[in-house]
Design an enzyme around this catalytic site. Structure first.
Site, short mmCIF file in Angstrom:
data_model
loop_
_atom_site.label_atom_id
_atom_site.label_comp_id
_atom_site.label_asym_id
_atom_site.label_seq_id
_atom_site.Cartn_x
_atom_site.Cartn_y
_atom_site.Cartn_z
N ASP A 19 51.09 7.77 44.89
CA ASP A 19 49.65 7.54 44.96
C ASP A 19 49.27 7.93 46.37
OD1 ASP A 19 47.21 6.94 43.78
OD2 ASP A 19 47.18 4.93 44.63
N ASN B 196 49.71 16.66 37.36
CA ASN B 196 49.00 17.46 38.35
C ASN B 196 49.91 18.61 38.79
OD1 ASN B 196 48.12 18.42 40.97
ND2 ASN B 196 46.78 16.63 41.08
N LYS C 34 50.58 18.97 42.60
CA LYS C 34 51.56 18.02 43.13
C LYS C 34 52.97 18.37 42.67
CE LYS C 34 48.69 13.85 43.56
NZ LYS C 34 48.62 12.43 43.16
#
Length: 195
Positions: A69, A10, A13
């Site tokens: 997460d 990602n 991120k």
């Protein structure tokens, strides 16, 4: 410069974590180490999924690895979407569909409190895994606002703010975000290790 693997592809991120870790670290993605495997995320907690990903990469590739997460917990929905935040509407990472479903589920709800939670797992060498957590409280807005950010950012207004995360600059968001808090704790741990 020290290299650390972040078990993600990602780009949003990766950029957030790289900017927060600073110039002393080079954050590498799964693609950067040639990992194209579908890493399992089958735990029912943020901690479990983060550990599963970091340990999986560490065991197979031998690198020190961090994995996160994170997700949105909406009180009116009993904590949903939670660990299913990225695939709330079915397809993983479909932000538009996830946001549309959240708005649909929140129609008519007066209780709009919610929080973003992030747990980072750090697996290095033979030491026990470490966990770093961040939480930011806020509420779900009636309609999306802003063009920055990703995921549920256009619908999430942090407590004390008049705008959504997607209305903020990356620096403003990182200063209070769930991931920003967790990464700050990770940075403290890495700094202590290198001193």
């Amino acid at each position: 410069m020290e290299k650390i693997i972040f078990a993600t592809n990602n780009k949003h991120k990766l950029g957030e974590v790289q900017s927060m870790l600073g110039d002393g670290y080079q954050v590498l993605s799964l693609a950067d180490i040639g990992c194209t495997d579908d890493i399992p995320e089958t735990a029912d907690t943020f901690e479990g999924n983060a550990l599963q990903k970091a340990a999986w990469v560490h065991d197979r590739y031998g690198y020190d690895c961090i994995a996160d997460d994170s997700g949105l917990e909406v009180d009116a929905l009993g904590g949903e979407p939670g660990v299913f935040s990225a695939r709330f509407a079915g397809k993983h990472g479909d932000d538009a569909a996830n946001n549309a479903l959240l708005l649909k589920r929140m129609q008519g709800q007066k209780q709009r409190s919610a929080r973003f939670r992030c747990v980072i797992a750090y697996v290095a060498g033979d030491t026990a895994p470490r966990f770093f957590e961040g939480t930011v409280e806020g509420e779900i807005m009636e309609e999306p606002s802003g063009r920055a950010g990703f995921g549920y950012d256009p619908l999430f207004r942090p407590a004390g703010w008049s705008v959504s995360f997607a209305d903020a600059t990356p620096e403003e968001k990182n200063a209070i975000s769930h991931r920003g808090q967790a990464v700050a704790k990770l940075v403290e741990c890495l700094s202590a290790k290198s001193n």
